[in-house]
Structure formats: C-alpha cells, structure tokens
Design a protein around this motif. Structure first.
Motif, short mmCIF file in Angstrom:
data_model
loop_
_atom_site.label_atom_id
_atom_site.label_comp_id
_atom_site.label_asym_id
_atom_site.label_seq_id
_atom_site.Cartn_x
_atom_site.Cartn_y
_atom_site.Cartn_z
N LEU A 22 17.43 12.55 -65.61
CA LEU A 22 18.15 12.76 -64.23
C LEU A 22 17.17 10.76 -63.68
O LEU A 22 16.74 10.26 -64.35
N LEU A 23 18.59 10.31 -64.13
CA LEU A 23 18.53 8.23 -64.22
C LEU A 23 19.32 7.98 -63.01
O LEU A 23 19.90 8.50 -62.29
N THR A 24 18.18 6.82 -62.52
CA THR A 24 19.56 6.91 -60.99
C THR A 24 20.66 5.39 -61.31
O THR A 24 20.54 5.27 -62.84
N PRO A 25 21.63 5.77 -60.66
CA PRO A 25 22.95 5.04 -61.17
C PRO A 25 22.90 3.35 -61.77
O PRO A 25 23.08 3.35 -62.70
N THR A 26 22.38 2.71 -61.03
CA THR A 26 21.68 1.74 -61.29
C THR A 26 21.15 1.51 -62.78
O THR A 26 21.60 1.09 -64.09
N THR A 27 20.36 2.36 -63.52
CA THR A 27 19.65 2.18 -64.40
C THR A 27 20.52 3.20 -65.85
O THR A 27 20.40 2.87 -66.39
N ALA A 28 20.85 3.92 -65.59
CA ALA A 28 22.05 4.55 -65.92
C ALA A 28 23.67 3.31 -66.70
O ALA A 28 23.49 3.32 -67.64
N ASN A 29 23.80 2.94 -65.25
CA ASN A 29 24.60 2.08 -65.62
C ASN A 29 24.71 0.64 -66.64
O ASN A 29 25.32 -0.19 -67.79
N SER A 30 23.41 0.06 -66.08
CA SER A 30 23.02 -0.73 -66.37
C SER A 30 22.33 -0.23 -68.37
O SER A 30 22.30 -0.87 -69.26
#
Length: 107
Positions: free
Chosen positions: A54-62
């Motif tokens: 599971l990744l935070t949305p910010t990390t996943a998008n980056s």
C-alpha cells in the motif's frame, strides 16, 4: 389539445458509455495480447513472486510519473530499490548471517 412528446431521437447515455467501454476493452486486449514477461536478470530465478504494497496516493502518483519519465515501469523501479536495500542490509555481516540462516530454514 396536448401534443405527444417524441423521445425516439434520444440516445441512452448508458448505451453510449457501454460502447466506449467495449471499444476500450478491445484496444486494451490488442495491446496486451503480444505482451510477454521479461526474463529475470538473475538466471537462477526463473519466476517472479507477486507482492502487494500500500502506497500513499502522493507516492504512487510520483512513482508512476518517474517511471514514465525514465521510460521504465514502476515495478522495475521498486525491484531496483529493494535489491539495493537487500544489498545494503547484507553489508552488515551479522545481519547477513542471520538473513542467510533464516532463508535456509524457511525457503
């Protein structure tokens, strides 16, 4: 006198959406039909294992954007980072010994 309303020229939005989804699915099927998995760089490992994180949305998008900019996949970036972490972990001889013992016991 009342006039009867004529709805025969109206398009059902659901039908339009379903048509778009069907054409998108066909296009996606064509793209993935010729997809073959890349061989592992380590010849002793013939198959990859699946893992979920599971990744935070910010990390996943980056991560997705970095992968696009670098011309690679997010999966490849994550594998490289984890390989580096394991190699760094093994630089400590005590930790490397415990890891090797655990791998021998549980693999």
């Amino acid at each position: 006198m009342t006039t009867k309303k004529d709805f025969s020229n109206m398009v059902n939005p659901t039908d339009a959406f379903m048509d778009e989804m069907a054409s998108a699915t066909k296009a996606q099927a064509k793209q993935t039909a010729n997809h073959k998995a890349k061989p592992s760089e380590n010849s002793s490992e013939s198959r990859s294992q699946h893992a979920s994180f599971l990744l935070t949305p910010t990390t996943a998008n980056s991560l997705k954007m970095i992968a696009k900019l670098e011309g690679t996949s997010a999966n490849n970036i994550v594998n490289q980072l984890l390989d580096e972490y394991v190699a760094d972990y093994r630089t400590n001889k005590e930790k490397a010994k415990k890891l090797d013992q655990a791998l021998e016991l549980f693999s």
